[in-house]
Each structure stands twice: as structure tokens, then as C-alpha cells.
Write an enzyme that holds these catalytic residues in place. Structure first.
Site, PDB file in Angstrom:
ATOM      1  N   ARG A  49       0.875  -1.180   0.000  1.00  0.00           N
ATOM      2  CA  ARG A  49       0.000   0.000   0.000  1.00  0.00           C
ATOM      3  C   ARG A  49       0.904   1.219   0.000  1.00  0.00           C
ATOM      4  O   ARG A  49       1.567   1.526   0.995  1.00  0.00           O
ATOM      5  CB  ARG A  49      -0.889  -0.008   1.241  1.00  0.00           C
ATOM      6  CG  ARG A  49      -1.866   1.177   1.308  1.00  0.00           C
ATOM      7  CD  ARG A  49      -2.979   1.029   0.306  1.00  0.00           C
ATOM      8  NE  ARG A  49      -4.093   1.929   0.588  1.00  0.00           N
ATOM      9  CZ  ARG A  49      -4.436   2.961  -0.159  1.00  0.00           C
ATOM     10  NH1 ARG A  49      -3.729   3.244  -1.259  1.00  0.00           N
ATOM     11  NH2 ARG A  49      -5.475   3.702   0.143  1.00  0.00           N
ATOM     12  N   GLY A  50       0.966   1.909  -1.128  1.00  0.00           N
ATOM     13  CA  GLY A  50       1.947   2.957  -1.317  1.00  0.00           C
ATOM     14  C   GLY A  50       1.947   4.031  -0.245  1.00  0.00           C
ATOM     15  O   GLY A  50       3.003   4.469   0.209  1.00  0.00           O
ATOM     16  N   ASP A  52       1.410   3.901   2.800  1.00  0.00           N
ATOM     17  CA  ASP A  52       1.957   3.458   4.086  1.00  0.00           C
ATOM     18  C   ASP A  52       3.471   3.269   4.065  1.00  0.00           C
ATOM     19  O   ASP A  52       4.140   3.507   5.073  1.00  0.00           O
ATOM     20  CB  ASP A  52       1.322   2.131   4.510  1.00  0.00           C
ATOM     21  CG  ASP A  52      -0.138   2.265   4.893  1.00  0.00           C
ATOM     22  OD1 ASP A  52      -0.604   3.404   5.096  1.00  0.00           O
ATOM     23  OD2 ASP A  52      -0.815   1.227   4.989  1.00  0.00           O
ATOM     24  N   ARG A  54       5.711   3.603   0.877  1.00  0.00           N
ATOM     25  CA  ARG A  54       6.466   3.964  -0.318  1.00  0.00           C
ATOM     26  C   ARG A  54       7.726   4.775  -0.007  1.00  0.00           C
ATOM     27  O   ARG A  54       8.767   4.613  -0.652  1.00  0.00           O
ATOM     28  CB  ARG A  54       5.588   4.762  -1.290  1.00  0.00           C
ATOM     29  CG  ARG A  54       6.268   5.041  -2.622  1.00  0.00           C
ATOM     30  CD  ARG A  54       5.409   5.927  -3.504  1.00  0.00           C
ATOM     31  NE  ARG A  54       4.162   5.312  -3.896  1.00  0.00           N
ATOM     32  CZ  ARG A  54       4.040   4.435  -4.890  1.00  0.00           C
ATOM     33  NH1 ARG A  54       5.110   4.046  -5.548  1.00  0.00           N
ATOM     34  NH2 ARG A  54       2.867   3.939  -5.191  1.00  0.00           N
ATOM     35  N   GLY A  81      -5.778   4.438  -9.177  1.00  0.00           N
ATOM     36  CA  GLY A  81      -7.192   4.489  -9.520  1.00  0.00           C
ATOM     37  C   GLY A  81      -7.530   3.547 -10.650  1.00  0.00           C
ATOM     38  O   GLY A  81      -6.655   3.096 -11.378  1.00  0.00           O
ATOM     39  N   GLU A 115      -4.850  -7.647  -6.281  1.00  0.00           N
ATOM     40  CA  GLU A 115      -3.482  -8.114  -6.461  1.00  0.00           C
ATOM     41  C   GLU A 115      -3.206  -9.320  -5.565  1.00  0.00           C
ATOM     42  O   GLU A 115      -2.619 -10.322  -5.997  1.00  0.00           O
ATOM     43  CB  GLU A 115      -2.548  -6.962  -6.108  1.00  0.00           C
ATOM     44  CG  GLU A 115      -1.108  -7.142  -6.518  1.00  0.00           C
ATOM     45  CD  GLU A 115      -0.326  -5.882  -6.200  1.00  0.00           C
ATOM     46  OE1 GLU A 115      -0.242  -5.001  -7.075  1.00  0.00           O
ATOM     47  OE2 GLU A 115       0.174  -5.766  -5.067  1.00  0.00           O
TER      48      GLU A 115
END
Length: 232
Positions: A49-50, A52, A54, A81, A115
Site C-alpha cells: 500500500r503505497g 503506508d 512507499r 485508480g 493483487e
């Protein structure tokens, strides 16, 4: 910081470890020489989850893998999106290992859950290795679908079909029940990264039992403790 692997240490640990991480479905089909392994393009696929991770843990993990010549796919547009692309699903299929970084808001994203569903499918059909990393989230929160994970699924039920949400619940529980790493403030990030890289290297480049004949001495071992936490 260097993340190069000490080969003799790996051999030593593999010989003397009374309790080590194991993978349920081996990607390397040693028992049947005639088996043909899937055509892996990537060593590792990173699911995250980017928002959190990245700008901290994710970048450090990617760098650690890259420094050890572990070909890693990371999607720079994750969560941008829309529906998950067929191209991204193919990247998952082309990966030998998937590392799933469960963070506080991972389940907020339908993209991440789609994913994860594909990753579990590849584990079952392609013998892909799947490794969960619980990043500042308790493993029980994922397995029991509680706290932020329960809240996220409750929100998804308002806009997404019941069947799809039930599928996501199942895959979350199954992947969270696999052996992996739990990271919190009690352990240094660099130590956790080294453990992950060491393990991936060992699994991608297995050695025959004859390699251990001349090893002596005592070594560390990885021990499983409560809630899927692993410590050296």
C-alpha cells in the site's frame, strides 16, 4: 549499508537451524528432474500500500534486494485508480516470489486486494512462493480481520459485491497465515531487511546437501514466537 551475502554463513545457518522458515510450495521442483519450472521473468514481486510504505520501508527493501542482484518488480503507479491492469497481473504471474507488505491501510485498497487474490492464485497454480511481512500491524489483525482490516472490509461491502468481499476475506486470512516477518519498533529495520534478503537468496539459489560436509561450529537460528513473529 551493505547487504551482500556471506555464503559460508548461509550454509552454516542452514545446517544448524533447528527451526527455520519454510515455504509450503517449493518453486524449485528438485524431486522431479523432468518438471519444467515456470518461465520466471522476475525474482520478486512486491505487493504494498503505497501511502503506508512507499517513502520508507519499501524503498529500503527494494534497494536491499537490488544490491544483491535480485530482480524485483515494483509498480510505481499502484493505487492510482481504476481497475488493476492485465499487465500488472502478468507481472505477478512472471514472478518467482511475491512479498506482501501488510501495513495498516493495505486492505483499504481494492487494487491491493485484487493483487493479493492473484498472488494466492499463482501460489496454488504456479507454486509461487509467498512471503508476508507485517509492517507495524499485528499479524492477528490481518488473520482475524480486525481493527483497520475489519473496518476496511466493512467499507468495501457498501460498494462491492458480497461475493467479492468474501473472496478478499479468504485470501487475506490464507496469506496472513503463511510464515513471514513481523516488523515493529522492537527490531531494527536493517536487521529485518538482511533477514529477508538472506532468505530470498537461499531460496532462489538452493545448494545440495554435500555443500555442508565440512562445516563446523554453532550458529544462530530463526525461531517462531507468538503471532508469527520471528527473531534471530
Amino acid at each position: 549499508m551493505l547487504f551482500r551475502i556471506d555464503l559460508h554463513l548461509h550454509l552454516h545457518l542452514q545446517q544448524h537451524s533447528p527451526r527455520t522458515l519454510t515455504r509450503p510450495n517449493s518453486c524449485i521442483m528438485e524431486s522431479n528432474p523432468s518438471s519444467v519450472a515456470p518461465p520466471w521473468k522476475y525474482d520478486v514481486f512486491l505487493s504494498f500500500r503505497g501511502a503506508d510504505v512507499r517513502h520508507n520501508f519499501l524503498g529500503h527493501l527494494y534497494d536491499a534486494l537490488d544490491q544483491n542482484d535480485i530482480e524485483t518488480f515494483i509498480d510505481s503507479k499502484l493505487g492510482a485508480g481504476g481497475e488493476i491492469s492485465r499487465d500488472l497481473l502478468e507481472k505477478i504471474e512472471q514472478s518467482n516470489v511475491s512479498i506482501v507488505i501488510f501495513s495498516r491501510n493495505y486492505a483499504d485498497s481494492p487494487w491491493c486486494l485484487e493483487e493479493l487474490e492473484k498472488i494466492l492464485e499463482c501460489r496454488q497454480t504456479l507454486q509461487q512462493m509467498v512471503i508476508p511481512v507485517f509492517y507495524h500491524v499485528e499479524p492477528t489483525h490481518v488473520r482475524e480481520l480486525s481493527n483497520s482490516y475489519g473496518d476496511a472490509l466493512a467499507e468495501h461491502r457498501k460498494t462491492i459485491s458480497q461475493d467479492k468481499v468474501e473472496t478478499w476475506k479468504r485470501v487475506l486470512i490464507e496469506v496472513a497465515d503463511l510464515e513471514g516477518w513481523h516488523f515493529d519498533d522492537s527490531k531494527k529495520e536493517s536487521a529485518l531487511l538482511q533477514e529477508i534478503v538472506d532468505y530470498i537468496m537461499k531460496e532462489l539459489k538452493p545448494l545440495s546437501s554435500s555443500s555442508f560436509d565440512d562445516l563446523v561450529g554453532s550458529g544462530s537460528y530463526i525461531e517462531k514466537v507468538d503471532d508469527n513473529k520471528y527473531v534471530i
